[in-house]
Design a protein around this motif. Structure first.
Motif, PDB file in Angstrom:
ATOM      1  N   ASN A  64       0.847  -1.188   0.000  1.00 41.47           N
ATOM      2  CA  ASN A  64       0.000   0.000   0.000  1.00 41.47           C
ATOM      3  C   ASN A  64       0.885   1.241   0.000  1.00 41.47           C
ATOM      4  N   VAL A  65       0.273   2.405   0.015  1.00 45.90           N
ATOM      5  CA  VAL A  65       1.043   3.645  -0.091  1.00 45.90           C
ATOM      6  C   VAL A  65       1.651   4.091   1.239  1.00 45.90           C
ATOM      7  N   TYR A  66       1.307   3.404   2.328  1.00 43.37           N
ATOM      8  CA  TYR A  66       1.683   3.911   3.646  1.00 43.37           C
ATOM      9  C   TYR A  66       3.171   3.776   3.983  1.00 43.37           C
ATOM     10  N   LYS A  67       3.914   3.032   3.209  1.00 41.57           N
ATOM     11  CA  LYS A  67       5.356   2.892   3.451  1.00 41.57           C
ATOM     12  C   LYS A  67       6.155   4.031   2.819  1.00 41.57           C
ATOM     13  N   PHE A  68       5.486   4.858   2.031  1.00 43.24           N
ATOM     14  CA  PHE A  68       6.186   5.926   1.322  1.00 43.24           C
ATOM     15  C   PHE A  68       6.190   7.225   2.109  1.00 43.24           C
ATOM     16  N   SER A  69       7.242   7.993   1.877  1.00 40.61           N
ATOM     17  CA  SER A  69       7.358   9.321   2.468  1.00 40.61           C
ATOM     18  C   SER A  69       7.570  10.331   1.342  1.00 40.61           C
ATOM     19  N   VAL A  70       7.102  11.538   1.544  1.00 37.64           N
ATOM     20  CA  VAL A  70       7.252  12.604   0.550  1.00 37.64           C
ATOM     21  C   VAL A  70       7.715  13.868   1.280  1.00 37.64           C
ATOM     22  N   LYS A  71       8.029  14.892   0.521  1.00 35.39           N
ATOM     23  CA  LYS A  71       8.469  16.159   1.096  1.00 35.39           C
ATOM     24  C   LYS A  71       7.378  17.214   0.949  1.00 35.39           C
ATOM     25  N   ASP A  72       7.152  17.956   2.009  1.00 34.60           N
ATOM     26  CA  ASP A  72       6.195  19.053   1.895  1.00 34.60           C
ATOM     27  C   ASP A  72       6.886  20.283   1.307  1.00 34.60           C
ATOM     28  N   GLY A  73       6.188  21.394   1.267  1.00 36.62           N
ATOM     29  CA  GLY A  73       6.739  22.592   0.654  1.00 36.62           C
ATOM     30  C   GLY A  73       7.946  23.166   1.364  1.00 36.62           C
ATOM     31  N   ASN A  74       8.143  22.771   2.613  1.00 33.67           N
ATOM     32  CA  ASN A  74       9.306  23.212   3.389  1.00 33.67           C
ATOM     33  C   ASN A  74      10.399  22.159   3.422  1.00 33.67           C
ATOM     34  N   GLU A  75      10.267  21.158   2.541  1.00 31.29           N
ATOM     35  CA  GLU A  75      11.227  20.057   2.439  1.00 31.29           C
ATOM     36  C   GLU A  75      11.281  19.202   3.705  1.00 31.29           C
ATOM     37  N   GLN A  76      10.180  19.206   4.445  1.00 26.83           N
ATOM     38  CA  GLN A  76      10.074  18.343   5.613  1.00 26.83           C
ATOM     39  C   GLN A  76       9.423  17.026   5.203  1.00 26.83           C
ATOM     40  N   THR A  77       9.876  15.933   5.786  1.00 25.44           N
ATOM     41  CA  THR A  77       9.355  14.610   5.431  1.00 25.44           C
ATOM     42  C   THR A  77       7.946  14.403   5.977  1.00 25.44           C
ATOM     43  N   VAL A  78       7.087  13.915   5.111  1.00 23.60           N
ATOM     44  CA  VAL A  78       5.720  13.565   5.496  1.00 23.60           C
ATOM     45  C   VAL A  78       5.522  12.092   5.174  1.00 23.60           C
ATOM     46  N   LYS A  79       5.167  11.302   6.167  1.00 23.95           N
ATOM     47  CA  LYS A  79       4.909   9.876   5.962  1.00 23.95           C
ATOM     48  C   LYS A  79       3.440   9.692   5.586  1.00 23.95           C
ATOM     49  N   LEU A  80       3.207   8.979   4.497  1.00 20.98           N
ATOM     50  CA  LEU A  80       1.832   8.814   4.035  1.00 20.98           C
ATOM     51  C   LEU A  80       0.983   7.992   4.990  1.00 20.98           C
ATOM     52  N   LYS A  81       1.622   7.299   5.925  1.00 20.89           N
ATOM     53  CA  LYS A  81       0.841   6.557   6.912  1.00 20.89           C
ATOM     54  C   LYS A  81       0.042   7.506   7.801  1.00 20.89           C
ATOM     55  N   GLU A  82       0.403   8.796   7.759  1.00 23.56           N
ATOM     56  CA  GLU A  82      -0.377   9.787   8.505  1.00 23.56           C
ATOM     57  C   GLU A  82      -1.798   9.895   7.964  1.00 23.56           C
ATOM     58  N   TYR A  83      -2.002   9.409   6.730  1.00 21.05           N
ATOM     59  CA  TYR A  83      -3.322   9.490   6.106  1.00 21.05           C
ATOM     60  C   TYR A  83      -4.080   8.161   6.166  1.00 21.05           C
ATOM     61  N   LYS A  84      -3.651   7.259   7.026  1.00 20.87           N
ATOM     62  CA  LYS A  84      -4.347   5.976   7.166  1.00 20.87           C
ATOM     63  C   LYS A  84      -5.818   6.211   7.484  1.00 20.87           C
ATOM     64  N   GLY A  85      -6.661   5.451   6.821  1.00 18.36           N
ATOM     65  CA  GLY A  85      -8.091   5.568   7.053  1.00 18.36           C
ATOM     66  C   GLY A  85      -8.775   6.615   6.191  1.00 18.36           C
ATOM     67  N   LYS A  86      -7.996   7.380   5.433  1.00 21.23           N
ATOM     68  CA  LYS A  86      -8.549   8.388   4.542  1.00 21.23           C
ATOM     69  C   LYS A  86      -8.622   7.855   3.113  1.00 21.23           C
ATOM     70  N   VAL A  87      -9.518   8.404   2.330  1.00 23.92           N
ATOM     71  CA  VAL A  87      -9.525   8.165   0.890  1.00 23.92           C
ATOM     72  C   VAL A  87      -8.676   9.265   0.271  1.00 23.92           C
TER      73      VAL A  87
END
Length: 203
Positions: free
Chosen positions: A22-45
């Motif tokens: 699933n997508v939850y193992k991936f991390s991306v960068k926000d506009g401030n180049e800070q890491t955002v883990k997609l697992k933060e969106y668990k349970g969301k569409v």
């Protein structure tokens, strides 16, 4: 020989991304180049979109914002990834892009740092998304869809067999468990996107 070795290397680098469930193992960068883990969106569409500010499809920002406002309370989150790979139509810094989008379309959904969605520097998230849902075809019932199909077919008669992102505003729909369940090309009617979102929210 060099091209073959390069292709093999790219394939090997893609294996970890393709192995994810699933997508939850991936991390991306926000506009401030800070890491955002997609697992933060668990349970969301999730609706994951590659965007551009100088594109013929840029007005879709308005449609996306309306979609977000309509369904965010039910669990929809739109994740916006600016990308400058298609006609260099996402120029400028993240701040330039974010200012344009908030000022002209009032977007309030999350917007991330610019990324590549194809090629050797593509984000691992997009390697995974494309492997899960290949190209769905342009809507040839409208002139833009006809034009894009003709343009790409002139370059490669079998372009539609390639899962790569073809243009700005390609959308991937992710269910509440992080699975990629659909893909909408830029020419897809927003009503079809909305129907997919509604179905995913009810799952």
């Amino acid at each position: 020989m060099k091209k073959l070795l390069l292709s093999m290397l790219c394939a090997l680098l893609a294996i970890p991304a393709l192995a994810q469930k699933n997508v939850y193992k991936f991390s991306v960068k926000d506009g401030n180049e800070q890491t955002v883990k997609l697992k933060e969106y668990k349970g969301k569409v999730l609706l994951i979109v590659n965007t551009a500010t100088k594109c013929g499809f840029t007005p879709q920002y308005e449609e996306l914002q309306k979609l977000y406002e309509s369904y965010k309370d039910e669990g929809l989150v739109i994740l916006d990834f600016p990308c400058n790979q298609f006609g260099e139509q996402a120029p400028g810094s993240f701040r330039d892009i974010h200012s344009f989008c908030t000022g002209n379309y009032g977007i309030t959904f999350p917007q991330f740092a610019k990324i590549d969605v194809n090629g050797k520097n593509e984000a691992p998230l997009y390697t995974y998304l494309k492997a899960q849902q290949g190209f769905k075809g342009f809507d040839k019932n409208n002139k833009i869809g006809q034009y894009l199909d003709t343009k790409f077919r002139e370059q490669n008669p079998n372009y539609d067999k390639d899962p790569s992102i073809k243009w700005n505003f390609t959308k991937f729909l992710i269910d509440r468990e992080g699975h990629v369940i659909d893909r909408f090309e830029p020419t897809a009617d927003i009503k079809d996107v909305e129907s997919g979102v509604r179905a995913a929210l009810k799952m």
